[in-house]
Design an enzyme around this catalytic site. Structure first.
Site, PDB file in Angstrom:
ATOM      1  CB  CYS A  29      -3.319   0.556  -2.521  1.00  0.00           C
ATOM      2  SG  CYS A  29      -3.291   2.266  -3.054  1.00  0.00           S
ATOM      3  CB  CYS A  49      -9.146   5.177   0.558  1.00  0.00           C
ATOM      4  SG  CYS A  49      -7.492   5.485   1.234  1.00  0.00           S
ATOM      5  CG  ASP A  76      -1.830   1.253   1.275  1.00  0.00           C
ATOM      6  OD1 ASP A  76      -2.381   1.615   0.210  1.00  0.00           O
ATOM      7  OD2 ASP A  76      -1.979   1.872   2.342  1.00  0.00           O
ATOM      8  CB  SER A  77       0.101   4.797  -0.629  1.00  0.00           C
ATOM      9  OG  SER A  77      -0.950   4.933   0.317  1.00  0.00           O
ATOM     10  CD  GLU A  83       0.599   6.663   5.937  1.00  0.00           C
ATOM     11  OE1 GLU A  83       1.800   6.602   6.238  1.00  0.00           O
ATOM     12  OE2 GLU A  83      -0.047   5.676   5.514  1.00  0.00           O
ATOM     13  CG  HIS A  91      -4.609   5.251   4.469  1.00  0.00           C
ATOM     14  ND1 HIS A  91      -4.173   4.761   3.267  1.00  0.00           N
ATOM     15  CD2 HIS A  91      -3.495   5.631   5.159  1.00  0.00           C
ATOM     16  CE1 HIS A  91      -2.839   4.838   3.227  1.00  0.00           C
ATOM     17  NE2 HIS A  91      -2.409   5.360   4.356  1.00  0.00           N
TER      18      HIS A  91
HETATM   19  N1  DGL Z   1      -4.717   3.487   0.789  1.00  0.00           N
HETATM   20  C1  DGL Z   1      -4.774   3.919  -0.550  1.00  0.00           C
HETATM   21  C2  DGL Z   1      -6.045   3.519  -1.285  1.00  0.00           C
HETATM   22  O1  DGL Z   1      -6.688   2.557  -0.915  1.00  0.00           O
HETATM   23  C3  DGL Z   1      -4.270   5.276  -0.934  1.00  0.00           C
HETATM   24  C4  DGL Z   1      -4.159   6.393   0.039  1.00  0.00           C
HETATM   25  C5  DGL Z   1      -3.238   7.456  -0.502  1.00  0.00           C
HETATM   26  O2  DGL Z   1      -2.035   7.184  -0.525  1.00  0.00           O
HETATM   27  O3  DGL Z   1      -3.706   8.505  -0.962  1.00  0.00           O
HETATM   28  O4  DGL Z   1      -6.413   4.113  -2.270  1.00  0.00           O
END
Ligand code: DGL
Length: 278
Positions: free
Chosen positions: A84, A196, A21-22, A164, A198
């Site tokens: 992600c 997303c 993931d990011s 984060e 997160h």
């Molecule tokens: N967690 C990521 C997603 O599901 C991206 C969040 C990000 O880096 O902007 O899209």
């Protein structure tokens, strides 16, 4: 008479699952995976030094996830979960054509939301990159045609920054929730999609802020089930203690400080490590 050859008894290896993931968002998917695939070894990469992907171009996202996939393949993973939505939307096809390993992707749960809503109004919280993606529009046109379902999309970059930072409760979280969802609720949305990875860390706060009449959907569990379906049965159970390695391209000390808040159930079993990528 020749003595009979006895083949050495080999313990079956745990399946090794790579997850990327990011940043730390994909840990919401890792938590679902460890619930239903407790015997797998896991290599997770949080690309926190390049977070957010939501503000990046498709080319940049493809470049990052290609680099991370190479790292995971070097670590011997059998399968890669792209935890992600933004990366799946913009890069899953190129990853599948570049590497000979199964990739599990994820997309905002638009279809389940259209099946659940009673007001025919749904809110989709996702990154800017996801919302701009062609795949996302294809999903919308397929499952939520404009003449049947009213869809309100909303990028939530503050949610990513908060998670984060390890902040999943408190005033700043509530403020961001109000900022991103009030107009949806006013417009009659009864179902919100967390598009997303997160965002599920904020699900308890979102539910508490909006009340139990709002249905909140995410795809972590569905992705875990899909991952399980790709693992041969005989490799799901054996006696080897699974290893869970969490690598970050960001600041390791920061990860060490926020990890207990995000994944309290994994404090004892996970090993947190620094990863340097080009
Ligand atoms: N967690 C990521 C997603 O599901 C991206 C969040 C990000 O880096 O902007 O899209």
């Amino acid at each position: 008479m020749k003595p009979k050859k006895t083949s050495p008894t080999t313990t079956p290896k745990n399946t090794k699952i790579g997850i990327l993931d990011s940043g730390v968002g994909g840990l919401t998917v890792l938590l679902e995976i460890t619930k239903i695939i407790p015997h797998a070894d896991i290599e997770y990469i949080a690309d926190s030094s390049h977070c957010p992907y939501g503000a990046k171009s498709p080319t940049e996202i493809q470049h990052r996830v290609t680099t991370l996939s190479k790292q995971l393949i070097k670590k011997g993973v059998d399968i890669i979960v792209i935890a992600c939505n933004s990366a799946t939307i913009h890069a899953v096809e190129s990853l599948r054509s570049s590497f000979h390993i199964p990739f599990v992707g994820m997309e905002p749960a638009i279809k389940p939301a259209t099946l659940t809503t009673k007001s025919n109004t749904i809110g989709i919280l996702a990154t800017e990159a996801s919302i701009a993606g062609e795949k996302f529009h294809h999903l919308l046109n397929t499952h939520a045609p404009a003449n049947k379902i009213k869809v309100i999309t909303q990028p939530c970059p503050k949610f990513v920054t908060l998670v984060e930072a390890g902040t999943i409760t408190g005033t700043s979280v509530q403020k961001a929730i109000h900022e991103y969802t009030s107009h949806m609720i006013l417009a009659g949305a009864d179902t919100l999609v967390l598009g997303c990875t997160h965002y599920p860390f904020l699900k308890p706060a979102i539910q508490q802020t909006l009340g139990n009449n709002i249905n909140i959907i995410d795809t972590g569990n569905a992705v875990a089930k899909r991952t399980l379906s790709l693992i041969p049965n005989n490799q799901t159970t054996n006696n080897q203690t699974p290893t869970i390695n969490i690598h970050t391209t960001g600041n390791l000390n920061h990860l060490i400080s926020i990890f207990p808040k995000l994944c309290p159930s994994l404090i004892q079993s996970a090993s947190l490590q620094q990863l340097i990528t080009s």
